[in-house]
Design an enzyme around this catalytic site. Structure first.
Site, PDB file in Angstrom:
ATOM      1  N   GLY A   8       0.809  -1.206   0.000  1.00  0.00           N
ATOM      2  CA  GLY A   8       0.000   0.000   0.000  1.00  0.00           C
ATOM      3  C   GLY A   8       0.843   1.256   0.000  1.00  0.00           C
ATOM      4  N   GLY A  11      -0.556   5.084  -0.542  1.00  0.00           N
ATOM      5  CA  GLY A  11      -1.351   5.834   0.416  1.00  0.00           C
ATOM      6  C   GLY A  11      -0.538   6.869   1.162  1.00  0.00           C
ATOM      7  N   ASP A  13       0.379   7.066   4.440  1.00  0.00           N
ATOM      8  CA  ASP A  13       1.437   6.526   5.295  1.00  0.00           C
ATOM      9  C   ASP A  13       2.516   5.820   4.492  1.00  0.00           C
ATOM     10  OD1 ASP A  13      -0.182   7.487   7.272  1.00  0.00           O
ATOM     11  OD2 ASP A  13      -0.474   5.580   8.300  1.00  0.00           O
ATOM     12  N   ALA A  81      -1.390  -1.982   3.408  1.00  0.00           N
ATOM     13  CA  ALA A  81      -2.425  -2.096   2.384  1.00  0.00           C
ATOM     14  C   ALA A  81      -3.718  -2.651   2.955  1.00  0.00           C
ATOM     15  CB  ALA A  81      -1.931  -3.006   1.255  1.00  0.00           C
ATOM     16  N   SER A 125      -5.061   0.063  14.604  1.00  0.00           N
ATOM     17  CA  SER A 125      -5.846   1.289  14.672  1.00  0.00           C
ATOM     18  C   SER A 125      -6.451   1.495  16.051  1.00  0.00           C
ATOM     19  CB  SER A 125      -6.977   1.236  13.639  1.00  0.00           C
ATOM     20  OG  SER A 125      -7.875   2.322  13.811  1.00  0.00           O
ATOM     21  N   GLU A 127      -9.224   2.672  16.497  1.00  0.00           N
ATOM     22  CA  GLU A 127     -10.646   2.347  16.387  1.00  0.00           C
ATOM     23  C   GLU A 127     -10.967   1.029  17.089  1.00  0.00           C
ATOM     24  OE1 GLU A 127     -13.282   3.972  14.930  1.00  0.00           O
ATOM     25  OE2 GLU A 127     -12.037   5.738  14.558  1.00  0.00           O
ATOM     26  N   TYR A 149     -14.647  -1.813  10.136  1.00  0.00           N
ATOM     27  CA  TYR A 149     -13.206  -1.527  10.046  1.00  0.00           C
ATOM     28  C   TYR A 149     -12.509  -1.862  11.357  1.00  0.00           C
ATOM     29  CZ  TYR A 149      -8.953   1.331   9.935  1.00  0.00           C
ATOM     30  OH  TYR A 149      -7.652   1.768  10.017  1.00  0.00           O
ATOM     31  N   LYS A 153      -9.566  -4.654  12.272  1.00  0.00           N
ATOM     32  CA  LYS A 153      -8.275  -4.262  12.834  1.00  0.00           C
ATOM     33  C   LYS A 153      -8.014  -4.960  14.170  1.00  0.00           C
ATOM     34  CE  LYS A 153      -6.392  -1.421   9.877  1.00  0.00           C
ATOM     35  NZ  LYS A 153      -5.074  -1.734   9.253  1.00  0.00           N
ATOM     36  N   HIS A 179      -4.014  10.358  12.374  1.00  0.00           N
ATOM     37  CA  HIS A 179      -2.843  11.122  11.950  1.00  0.00           C
ATOM     38  C   HIS A 179      -3.070  11.610  10.520  1.00  0.00           C
ATOM     39  CE1 HIS A 179      -2.306   6.837  11.246  1.00  0.00           C
ATOM     40  NE2 HIS A 179      -1.516   7.121  10.219  1.00  0.00           N
TER      41      HIS A 179
END
Length: 316
Positions: A8, A11, A13, A81, A125, A127, A149, A153, A179
């Site tokens: 990934g 993106g 990050d 990713a 995360s 979250e 999501y 995670k 962030h």
């Protein structure tokens, strides 16, 4: 020279991490689902596109992951990713859970099979914690995910923990709180706010529609957070870390700071739209990054209004 593979890489990050690792003398490989067709706009924006070896990899396809690892022969793998939007996960729960969980499982399985043992970073995360009712979350705080999501995670956190224990892999979870940077796309609320404030200040005459304004988050500066990712893989033993500023900021305050930058009263340009409310949401997200400070020597320098100002100034 060390070699790193960033899944990934296109993106926010991934691009910022690629720049950091190149500055440290790494050979950097990056993956995208279609490396030949992807624009890699963030890498282009940072001026490093030609220095990153980009290859195609589909995280949910084990053979694709294995081929990418065999080709790049990495010393370090940064697995970033996956579908990364909380809001979108309510609309695409199956794709979100599959891309996050199967992608991590395939990376772990491929690493277990290869002769060269790479160190692995997994993008966790905040979250996963859900709503801690104002209590600052650290590495010992139980998970209570409140979105597809977050469920995914939380699952891969324990998946990595299991593989680390069962197969002695050097693998770390970075439990990152929010962030931001100028590389965020507008589907993220912070970039949506900053971009709208800039257009309104230029005379667009539009109205910015947002969901709940009373939520509070720990917003940090993404270029600092990728340094924490790298530091995790430089330790003697693999550990998990909460990465955050330790300061919580309401979305209303974020909006006020963005519009205040242009001497505008946000109340004249912003409306709260209940259609944008999520089925479930976290009221307050609060963090305790003391372990990262003590073990990694890492501490956030920017938070809250400073992040807003940096985004408005288009600082990379």
């Amino acid at each position: 020279m060390k070699t790193a593979l960033i899944t990934g890489v296109s993106g926010q990050d991934g691009s910022l991490l690629a720049r950091l690792l190149l500055e440290k003398g790494y050979q950097v490989w990056g993956t995208s689902r279609d490396a030949q067709g992807a624009s890699f706009a963030n890498l282009q924006h940072l001026g490093i596109r030609e220095r990153v070896r980009c290859i195609s990899m589909v995280p949910e396809d084990f053979r694709s992951v294995l081929v990418a690892l065999r080709r790049s022969q990495p010393d370090e793998i940064y697995h970033l990713a996956a579908q990364s939007s909380v809001g979108l996960s309510f609309e695409q729960p199956a794709e979100t859970i599959q891309s996050i969980t199967m992608g991590m499982l395939n990376v772990l399985e491929a690493c277990r099979m290869l002769d060269k043992q790479a160190r692995i970073y997994q993008a966790g995360s905040s979250e996963s914690f859900g709503d801690t009712e104002g209590v600052a979350a650290d590495e010992t705080t139980p998970f209570h995910p409140r979105s597809p999501y977050a469920v995914a995670k939380a699952s891969v956190f324990w998946l990595l923990d299991n593989y680390r224990e069962a197969y002695q892999l050097f693998a770390c979870n970075g439990i990152l709180f929010n962030h931001e940077s100028v590389l965020r796309p507008e589907r993220y609320v912070t970039q949506k706010i900053v971009s709208a404030a800039r257009r309104i200040a230029a005379g667009s005459g539009e109205t910015l529609r947002l969901g709940r304004l009373d939520i509070a988050r720990d917003w940090g500066w993404a270029p600092e957070y990728v340094e924490a990712m790298w530091l995790m893989l430089q330790q003697d033993t693999p550990q998990d870390f909460v990465i955050a500023t330790g300061h919580t900021f309401t979305l209303e305050a974020f909006v006020a700071a963005a519009f205040g930058h242009f001497s505008l009263d946000w109340r004249q340009h912003v409306v709260q739209d209940e259609k944008l409310f999520r089925p479930t949401d976290i009221q307050v997200s609060r963090a305790n990054p003391a372990k990262a400070r003590a073990v990694l020597g890492w501490e956030a320098r920017l938070s809250g209004a400073e992040v807003v100002r940096s985004m408005l100034a288009k600082i990379d």
